[in-house]
Design a protein around this motif. Structure first.
Motif, mmCIF file in Angstrom:
data_model
loop_
_atom_site.group_PDB
_atom_site.id
_atom_site.type_symbol
_atom_site.label_atom_id
_atom_site.label_comp_id
_atom_site.label_asym_id
_atom_site.label_seq_id
_atom_site.Cartn_x
_atom_site.Cartn_y
_atom_site.Cartn_z
ATOM 1 N N SER A 12 -14.707 33.409 22.523
ATOM 2 C CA SER A 12 -14.539 33.079 21.120
ATOM 3 C C SER A 12 -15.687 32.191 20.637
ATOM 4 O O SER A 12 -16.257 32.407 19.557
ATOM 5 N N SER A 32 -27.639 39.552 14.626
ATOM 6 C CA SER A 32 -26.535 39.833 15.549
ATOM 7 C C SER A 32 -25.369 40.499 14.826
ATOM 8 O O SER A 32 -25.130 40.251 13.651
ATOM 9 N N ASP A 33 -24.622 41.311 15.577
ATOM 10 C CA ASP A 33 -23.393 41.881 15.023
ATOM 11 C C ASP A 33 -22.190 40.973 15.296
ATOM 12 O O ASP A 33 -21.060 41.321 14.999
ATOM 13 N N GLY A 34 -22.446 39.807 15.913
ATOM 14 C CA GLY A 34 -21.383 38.845 16.175
ATOM 15 C C GLY A 34 -20.585 39.100 17.434
ATOM 16 O O GLY A 34 -19.653 38.370 17.727
ATOM 17 N N GLN A 35 -20.953 40.110 18.188
ATOM 18 C CA GLN A 35 -20.208 40.452 19.395
ATOM 19 C C GLN A 35 -20.862 39.836 20.628
ATOM 20 O O GLN A 35 -22.051 39.998 20.850
ATOM 21 N N PRO A 72 -28.954 35.859 12.571
ATOM 22 C CA PRO A 72 -28.982 36.823 11.468
ATOM 23 C C PRO A 72 -29.008 38.295 11.897
ATOM 24 O O PRO A 72 -28.428 39.136 11.226
ATOM 25 N N SER A 77 -18.915 34.241 20.375
ATOM 26 C CA SER A 77 -18.911 35.093 19.180
ATOM 27 C C SER A 77 -19.209 34.274 17.927
ATOM 28 O O SER A 77 -19.919 34.741 17.029
ATOM 29 N N ALA A 78 -18.690 33.048 17.864
ATOM 30 C CA ALA A 78 -18.973 32.180 16.720
ATOM 31 C C ALA A 78 -20.460 31.839 16.656
ATOM 32 O O ALA A 78 -21.061 31.838 15.578
ATOM 33 N N ALA A 126 -22.863 33.687 17.967
ATOM 34 C CA ALA A 126 -23.554 34.945 17.656
ATOM 35 C C ALA A 126 -23.553 35.227 16.157
ATOM 36 O O ALA A 126 -24.510 35.799 15.625
ATOM 37 N N ASP A 127 -22.507 34.816 15.466
ATOM 38 C CA ASP A 127 -22.443 34.999 14.013
ATOM 39 C C ASP A 127 -23.567 34.251 13.294
ATOM 40 O O ASP A 127 -23.911 34.588 12.163
ATOM 41 N N GLU A 128 -24.104 33.230 13.928
ATOM 42 C CA GLU A 128 -25.176 32.442 13.317
ATOM 43 C C GLU A 128 -26.559 33.067 13.509
ATOM 44 O O GLU A 128 -27.532 32.603 12.926
#
Length: 134
Positions: free
Chosen positions: A56, A68-71, A66, A59-60, A62-64
């Protein structure tokens, strides 16, 4: 979720392929142990629960990024005396490995990826509500 005995041979292949592996855990995204190789069940349960938080957090982060797909795909943590690896293994499933310092990280990640590629669809864990698969 019940322990899946048919994962034994798959996890044993990974353990035999990389020297230094101490424990392998297959877990659901919510931190429940699906299968394990090595170690005791209580330790595997604690590792699975900790992995849910790590994936978790990853993934948070990874969201940062630009692009990335957040996975989360893989986490590697080096500690005194060994390594911890966590890899996405399919929808809602992860593969975690604890090893001593003998394990070579490049070989480990390649072997884990090979295992996930071969059996990833079998490592999926359906989402649950009230303890039942949905």
């Amino acid at each position: 979720m019940a322990y899946r005995a048919n994962f034994d041979w798959m996890l044993q292949d990974l353990a035999k392929g990389v020297p230094g592996i101490q424990m392998i855990v297959v877990l659901s995204a919510d931190g429940l142990r699906i299968a394990r190789h090595g170690g005791d069940p209580d330790t595997a349960d604690r590792v699975a629960a900790a992995c849910a938080g790590l994936q978790s957090l990853a993934s948070a982060v990874a969201d940062e990024i630009p692009t990335s797909d957040g996975q989360m795909r893989m986490i590697l943590i080096e500690v005194n005396g060994g390594y911890f690896y966590l890899m996405a293994a399919g929808p809602n499933a992860y593969l975690a490995v604890l090893s001593n310092i003998v394990a070579e990280p490049g070989l480990m990640s390649a072997q884990m990826r090979d295992l996930v590629d071969r059996i990833g669809p079998h490592l999926t864990s359906p989402p649950r509500r009230n303890g039942k698969a949905v």
